[in-house]
Scaffold this motif. Structure first.
Motif, mmCIF file in Angstrom:
data_model
loop_
_atom_site.group_PDB
_atom_site.id
_atom_site.type_symbol
_atom_site.label_atom_id
_atom_site.label_comp_id
_atom_site.label_asym_id
_atom_site.label_seq_id
_atom_site.Cartn_x
_atom_site.Cartn_y
_atom_site.Cartn_z
ATOM 1 N N ALA A 189 12.039 45.453 32.940
ATOM 2 C CA ALA A 189 12.079 43.993 32.847
ATOM 3 C C ALA A 189 11.572 43.480 31.496
ATOM 4 N N ILE A 190 11.104 44.384 30.653
ATOM 5 C CA ILE A 190 10.590 44.000 29.335
ATOM 6 C C ILE A 190 11.605 44.392 28.276
ATOM 7 N N HIS A 191 12.081 43.416 27.543
ATOM 8 C CA HIS A 191 13.075 43.660 26.496
ATOM 9 C C HIS A 191 12.382 43.697 25.135
ATOM 10 N N VAL A 192 12.679 44.714 24.361
ATOM 11 C CA VAL A 192 12.092 44.882 23.024
ATOM 12 C C VAL A 192 13.191 44.789 21.978
ATOM 13 N N GLN A 251 7.194 36.788 23.847
ATOM 14 C CA GLN A 251 7.903 35.784 24.646
ATOM 15 C C GLN A 251 7.931 36.271 26.089
ATOM 16 N N LEU A 252 6.746 36.601 26.573
ATOM 17 C CA LEU A 252 6.590 37.150 27.911
ATOM 18 C C LEU A 252 6.070 36.080 28.856
ATOM 19 N N ALA A 296 -3.460 31.390 44.343
ATOM 20 C CA ALA A 296 -2.005 31.212 44.217
ATOM 21 C C ALA A 296 -1.555 31.649 42.844
ATOM 22 N N GLY A 297 -0.317 32.118 42.740
ATOM 23 C CA GLY A 297 0.213 32.545 41.454
ATOM 24 C C GLY A 297 0.599 31.384 40.603
ATOM 25 N N THR A 298 0.346 31.473 39.283
ATOM 26 C CA THR A 298 0.697 30.433 38.335
ATOM 27 C C THR A 298 1.593 31.042 37.270
ATOM 28 N N THR A 299 2.768 30.469 37.061
ATOM 29 C CA THR A 299 3.703 30.969 36.054
ATOM 30 C C THR A 299 3.317 30.465 34.697
ATOM 31 N N LEU A 300 3.227 31.377 33.705
ATOM 32 C CA LEU A 300 2.877 31.005 32.338
ATOM 33 C C LEU A 300 4.122 30.914 31.479
ATOM 34 N N ILE A 360 -0.550 40.808 28.540
ATOM 35 C CA ILE A 360 0.262 40.320 27.423
ATOM 36 C C ILE A 360 -0.503 40.453 26.105
ATOM 37 N N SER A 361 -1.761 40.010 26.078
ATOM 38 C CA SER A 361 -2.551 40.110 24.842
ATOM 39 C C SER A 361 -2.795 41.568 24.467
#
Length: 225
Positions: A169-172, A210-211, A221-225, A191-192
């Motif tokens: 799912a990670i594009h480089v 750009q993740l 609860a989940g939070t989308t960043l 991510i960091s």
């Protein structure tokens, strides 16, 4: 796991132009001109580095040609005044030599050059014997790595390492050494870490993350960043 960083031994020049401690002034000038170098290690015995002689060490002889430097120059120029009267490499050289070992990382070598204000470093072994020389240009060779090679290393040593279950799912992508990471991760704290590890890959100029992902809020609860 990320690979071991490149070391000085990977990029150094192994054939080194050097002079002995008794080399006369004009021989030093001729050697520099012949080999198109601006500095050389000074050796004694079987090849132990005892100093470095550079164009800057030679110039005082011309600078003070028409004057008595002892009468006009301040105390801070006493070293240059002495070199104006020098006739051998031993009298001209800067000593002790600022050196580096072949197993030092490129970052360590670059730091020494920056702090000590030198353009090149003799590479020596444990007893000070000359093995090669590394220059600023040598340290920049890692930026000649093809984008494809950098991309493959990022996928293999960073993405597969940090996101083993979601690496698909990670594009480089890499363009002119700038690495872009796109995709979704379930752990935004990584991510960091990913950015730091990618930046450490030899030849990477910059990283554009750009993740997106989800982080746990106070209520779980989940939070989308």
């Amino acid at each position: 796991m990320p690979e071991t960083p490149h070391i000085v031994g990977d990029v150094m020049t192994r054939t080194v132009v050097a002079v002995g401690r008794d080399a006369p002034f004009k021989e030093i000038v001729r050697t520099m001109e012949q080999w198109k170098v601006s500095a050389m290690p000074v050796l004694e015995g079987e090849g132990r580095v005892i100093g470095v002689v550079s164009e800057a060490d030679l110039l005082p002889k011309e600078e003070f040609r028409d004057s008595d430097p002892s009468l006009f120059e301040p105390r801070r120029r006493l070293s240059d005044v002495a070199k104006a009267g020098a006739v051998t490499a031993e009298e001209l050289m800067s000593t002790p030599a600022i050196t580096v070992h072949a197993d030092a990382t490129l970052a360590q070598a670059a730091r020494i050059m920056a702090v000590r204000h030198v353009k090149r470093l003799p590479v020596v072994d444990g007893i000070g014997m000359l093995q090669g020389i590394v220059s600023r240009a040598d340290l920049l060779k890692v930026f000649l790595r093809p984008d494809e090679e950098i991309e493959e290393e990022v996928r293999r040593t960073v993405v597969a390492y940090l996101f083993p279950a979601f690496s698909h799912a990670i594009h480089v992508s890499v363009h002119e050494g700038v690495v872009t990471l796109r995709g979704h991760t379930h752990d935004t704290s990584l991510i960091s870490v990913a950015v730091r590890l990618v930046r450490a890959v030899e030849g990477v100029v910059d990283v554009e993350p750009q993740l997106t992902g989800e982080s746990a809020g106070r209520d779980g609860a989940g939070t989308t960043l």
